[in-house]
Design an enzyme around this catalytic site. Sequence first.
Site, PDB file in Angstrom:
ATOM      1  N   ASN A  48      26.184   4.397 -19.323  1.00  0.00           N
ATOM      2  CA  ASN A  48      26.914   5.340 -18.464  1.00  0.00           C
ATOM      3  C   ASN A  48      26.086   6.591 -18.184  1.00  0.00           C
ATOM      4  O   ASN A  48      26.601   7.596 -17.715  1.00  0.00           O
ATOM      5  CB  ASN A  48      28.262   5.721 -19.100  1.00  0.00           C
ATOM      6  CG  ASN A  48      28.098   6.401 -20.455  1.00  0.00           C
ATOM      7  OD1 ASN A  48      26.977   6.694 -20.880  1.00  0.00           O
ATOM      8  ND2 ASN A  48      29.202   6.663 -21.132  1.00  0.00           N
TER       9      ASN A  48
ATOM     10  N   HIS B 167      24.416   8.431 -20.432  1.00  0.00           N
ATOM     11  CA  HIS B 167      24.365   9.481 -21.459  1.00  0.00           C
ATOM     12  C   HIS B 167      22.975   9.585 -22.077  1.00  0.00           C
ATOM     13  O   HIS B 167      22.222   8.619 -22.118  1.00  0.00           O
ATOM     14  CB  HIS B 167      25.461   9.294 -22.516  1.00  0.00           C
ATOM     15  CG  HIS B 167      25.265   8.190 -23.503  1.00  0.00           C
ATOM     16  ND1 HIS B 167      26.134   7.126 -23.605  1.00  0.00           N
ATOM     17  CD2 HIS B 167      24.333   7.987 -24.467  1.00  0.00           C
ATOM     18  CE1 HIS B 167      25.743   6.327 -24.584  1.00  0.00           C
ATOM     19  NE2 HIS B 167      24.645   6.824 -25.127  1.00  0.00           N
TER      20      HIS B 167
ATOM     21  N   GLU C  97      27.969  12.603 -23.359  1.00  0.00           N
ATOM     22  CA  GLU C  97      28.702  11.677 -22.499  1.00  0.00           C
ATOM     23  C   GLU C  97      28.968  12.296 -21.122  1.00  0.00           C
ATOM     24  O   GLU C  97      28.860  13.517 -20.956  1.00  0.00           O
ATOM     25  CB  GLU C  97      30.045  11.333 -23.170  1.00  0.00           C
ATOM     26  CG  GLU C  97      29.908  10.570 -24.487  1.00  0.00           C
ATOM     27  CD  GLU C  97      29.619   9.073 -24.290  1.00  0.00           C
ATOM     28  OE1 GLU C  97      29.050   8.693 -23.252  1.00  0.00           O
ATOM     29  OE2 GLU C  97      29.982   8.297 -25.187  1.00  0.00           O
TER      30      GLU C  97
HETATM   31  C1  GLP Z   1      23.153   5.480 -28.382  1.00  0.00           C
HETATM   32  C2  GLP Z   1      22.261   6.678 -28.704  1.00  0.00           C
HETATM   33  C3  GLP Z   1      21.350   7.020 -27.540  1.00  0.00           C
HETATM   34  C4  GLP Z   1      20.680   5.763 -27.010  1.00  0.00           C
HETATM   35  C5  GLP Z   1      21.725   4.794 -26.536  1.00  0.00           C
HETATM   36  C6  GLP Z   1      21.149   3.521 -25.959  1.00  0.00           C
HETATM   37  O1  GLP Z   1      24.305   5.841 -27.709  1.00  0.00           O
HETATM   38  N1  GLP Z   1      23.006   7.826 -29.051  1.00  0.00           N
HETATM   39  O2  GLP Z   1      20.389   7.970 -27.969  1.00  0.00           O
HETATM   40  O3  GLP Z   1      19.820   6.114 -25.953  1.00  0.00           O
HETATM   41  O4  GLP Z   1      22.534   4.447 -27.660  1.00  0.00           O
HETATM   42  O5  GLP Z   1      20.874   2.584 -26.969  1.00  0.00           O
HETATM   43  P1  GLP Z   1      19.986   1.316 -26.781  1.00  0.00           P
HETATM   44  O6  GLP Z   1      18.565   1.797 -26.737  1.00  0.00           O
HETATM   45  O7  GLP Z   1      20.231   0.478 -27.999  1.00  0.00           O
HETATM   46  O8  GLP Z   1      20.389   0.673 -25.518  1.00  0.00           O
END
Ligand code: GLP
Length: 233
Positions: free
Chosen positions: A128, A130, A135
């Site tokens: 989304n 973030h 968020e």
């Molecule tokens: C979590 C973390 C973020 C990260 C996101 C994506 O929400 N707080 O810092 O960028 O996940 O994770 P992934 O890299 O596993 O897709």
Amino acid sequence: MEIIRVKDAQEGGKKAFELVKEEVEKDAKVFGLATGSTPETFYKELINSSLDFSDKISINLDEYIGLSGTDDQSYRYFMNEHLFNKKPFKESYVPNGKAEDLEAECRHYDQIISENPIDVQILGIGQNGHIGFNEPGTPFDTSTHVVKLTESTINANKRNFENVNDVPTHALSMGIGSIMKAKKIILLAYGKAKAEAIKGMVEGEITPDLPASVLQNHPDVVVIVDEEAASLC
Ligand code: GLP
């Protein structure tokens, strides 16, 4: 924003490593770090390199509230396993998700960030849009704060937990204002699930509805994306 397209996460990790190495050679001392599956290949490159971080500082973006550093779902645990145990830093900060006074923990973390200005910030991105755990709807000037996670983030992160009900509902996150103060930002994204967010971040309106879009206002951002994540750009 500079966009670097790579074949896959392996190549992305190598590219991010090269950029970080250049910054280390220019005397970068403080590294903002991220969790998630995305930076794993980059951390492998760091571990397998001869770069020495024993005089450097790391500051992580976020932590789940209610999990201690010994809990294997905590971000502190993730960082120990994926990086710090094998490539130690002089000091490695991660917010304390078990702090009794969460507001005091936020102010304490801000103090750490202001005493150690971040030279290079590594970021992943949520589906989304973030960054950290900021968020959609988070104001751009926030410092470290308590976050109520959205359903979309809880669903995306549930794969790391046995049961969706085990996913913490709240987290502590470095704010967007603090992230934007980093001198250089390297954002990594792989896979189709990130394509919408990447499109919005790179060419959409700059809006708190898509937190990563704020990076268009930063003077030194490198985005490393594979073909799938870049497929809508
Ligand atoms: C979590 C973390 C973020 C990260 C996101 C994506 O929400 N707080 O810092 O960028 O996940 O994770 P992934 O890299 O596993 O897709």
